[in-house]
Write a protein that holds these residues in place. Structure first.
Motif, PDB file in Angstrom:
ATOM      1  N   PRO A   1       3.391  14.255  -0.270  1.00 34.81           N
ATOM      2  CA  PRO A   1       2.489  15.278   0.284  1.00 34.81           C
ATOM      3  C   PRO A   1       1.720  16.024  -0.796  1.00 34.81           C
ATOM      4  N   LEU A   2       2.265  16.078  -1.996  1.00 33.36           N
ATOM      5  CA  LEU A   2       1.606  16.793  -3.087  1.00 33.36           C
ATOM      6  C   LEU A   2       0.545  15.947  -3.782  1.00 33.36           C
ATOM      7  N   HIS A   3       0.815  14.652  -3.966  1.00 34.54           N
ATOM      8  CA  HIS A   3      -0.051  13.820  -4.803  1.00 34.54           C
ATOM      9  C   HIS A   3      -0.897  12.806  -4.046  1.00 34.54           C
ATOM     10  N   ASP A   4      -0.772  12.725  -2.737  1.00 34.43           N
ATOM     11  CA  ASP A   4      -1.507  11.693  -1.993  1.00 34.43           C
ATOM     12  C   ASP A   4      -3.010  11.957  -1.943  1.00 34.43           C
ATOM     13  N   HIS A   5      -3.413  13.174  -1.715  1.00 36.06           N
ATOM     14  CA  HIS A   5      -4.826  13.569  -1.701  1.00 36.06           C
ATOM     15  C   HIS A   5      -5.691  12.668  -0.819  1.00 36.06           C
ATOM     16  N   GLY A   6      -5.143  12.256   0.323  1.00 32.64           N
ATOM     17  CA  GLY A   6      -5.914  11.451   1.266  1.00 32.64           C
ATOM     18  C   GLY A   6      -5.990   9.969   0.952  1.00 32.64           C
TER      19      GLY A   6
ATOM     20  N   VAL B   1       0.363  22.095   2.836  1.00 25.96           N
ATOM     21  CA  VAL B   1      -0.569  20.962   2.904  1.00 25.96           C
ATOM     22  C   VAL B   1      -0.301  20.220   4.209  1.00 25.96           C
ATOM     23  N   PRO B   2      -1.308  19.580   4.782  1.00 24.14           N
ATOM     24  CA  PRO B   2      -1.143  18.959   6.105  1.00 24.14           C
ATOM     25  C   PRO B   2       0.042  17.995   6.229  1.00 24.14           C
ATOM     26  N   LEU B   3       0.301  17.182   5.218  1.00 24.17           N
ATOM     27  CA  LEU B   3       1.395  16.213   5.330  1.00 24.17           C
ATOM     28  C   LEU B   3       2.758  16.880   5.472  1.00 24.17           C
ATOM     29  N   CYS B   4       2.901  18.097   4.988  1.00 25.85           N
ATOM     30  CA  CYS B   4       4.188  18.798   5.104  1.00 25.85           C
ATOM     31  C   CYS B   4       4.473  19.239   6.533  1.00 25.85           C
TER      32      CYS B   4
ATOM     33  N   GLU C   1       0.818  -1.202   0.000  1.00 26.93           N
ATOM     34  CA  GLU C   1       0.000   0.000   0.000  1.00 26.93           C
ATOM     35  C   GLU C   1       0.862   1.267   0.000  1.00 26.93           C
ATOM     36  N   THR C   2       0.271   2.336  -0.453  1.00 28.57           N
ATOM     37  CA  THR C   2       0.952   3.617  -0.613  1.00 28.57           C
ATOM     38  C   THR C   2       1.366   4.256   0.717  1.00 28.57           C
ATOM     39  N   ASP C   3       0.843   3.755   1.845  1.00 30.40           N
ATOM     40  CA  ASP C   3       1.149   4.328   3.161  1.00 30.40           C
ATOM     41  C   ASP C   3       2.644   4.415   3.463  1.00 30.40           C
TER      42      ASP C   3
END
Length: 190
Positions: free
Chosen positions: A142-147, A166-169, A135-137
């Motif tokens: 942070p730019l392309h994950d989109h949740g 963005v939140p992941l950053c 899985e992508t986890d």
């Protein structure tokens, strides 16, 4: 990378922050009898617009059979996070990937290491190897994950993407602030 003395190794680029347990990357090797494990990158596929264009830039640098197979809708991978099992077969495979990446670099092809892996990994059985896509986890952009990642483990910041709003950053910014405040990065005090 493959010169590790360990039987199982986890490769993680320096522009990452680990935010959850990552031992499953080793478990995937054992559970799936795989030689190498890649996280799916953003659930992109090799036949998609961006990845297929990157792969096609290698035409003339590698046997067309590898390009053709690589474009058959395989999960997109990023070489910034992967686990592998030490073997002579994997060393030979990685030498071929590295040689192709070098050819791409000489032609100024964008991210040649990632493209070379995307071209060769679908044909790993020719080297007597097996891959597993998890899985992508374990390699979140942070730019392309989109949740997409529901349980993030490793955020991969890819240079300037680490400073996006963005939140992941926030994981990266927090780690960088802590390192700077504690001088863990060897920054001289003025």
């Amino acid at each position: 990378m493959c010169s590790s003395d360990l039987d199982l190794t986890l490769w993680i680029d320096l522009d990452t922050v680990t935010i959850g347990p990552i031992d499953k990357m080793f478990d995937y090797l054992v559970e799936n009898q795989a030689d190498i494990v890649f996280p799916s990158f953003c659930n992109w596929v090799s036949s998609g617009h961006h990845i297929s264009a990157r792969i096609n830039r290698f035409k003339g640098l590698v046997d067309d059979k590898y390009i053709k197979e690589a474009l058959n809708n395989h999960p997109s991978v990023n070489t910034g996070v992967l686990s592998f099992r030490k073997s002579d077969k994997l060393i030979r495979f990685m030498r071929d990937v590295t040689a192709l990446a070098q050819k791409g670099s000489e032609k100024h092809i964008f991210i040649p290491d990632e493209c070379a892996m995307s071209i060769y990994y679908p044909s790993m059985s020719e080297w007597g190897l097996k891959s597993y896509i998890c899985e992508t986890d374990y390699n979140i952009s942070p730019l392309h994950d989109h949740g997409l990642s529901k349980n993030p483990k490793i955020c991969h910041f890819h240079g300037s993407k680490s400073t996006l709003n963005v939140p992941l950053c926030n994981y990266f910014k927090s780690e960088l602030k802590e390192m700077m405040d504690s001088n863990k990065i060897g920054r001289a005090h003025v």
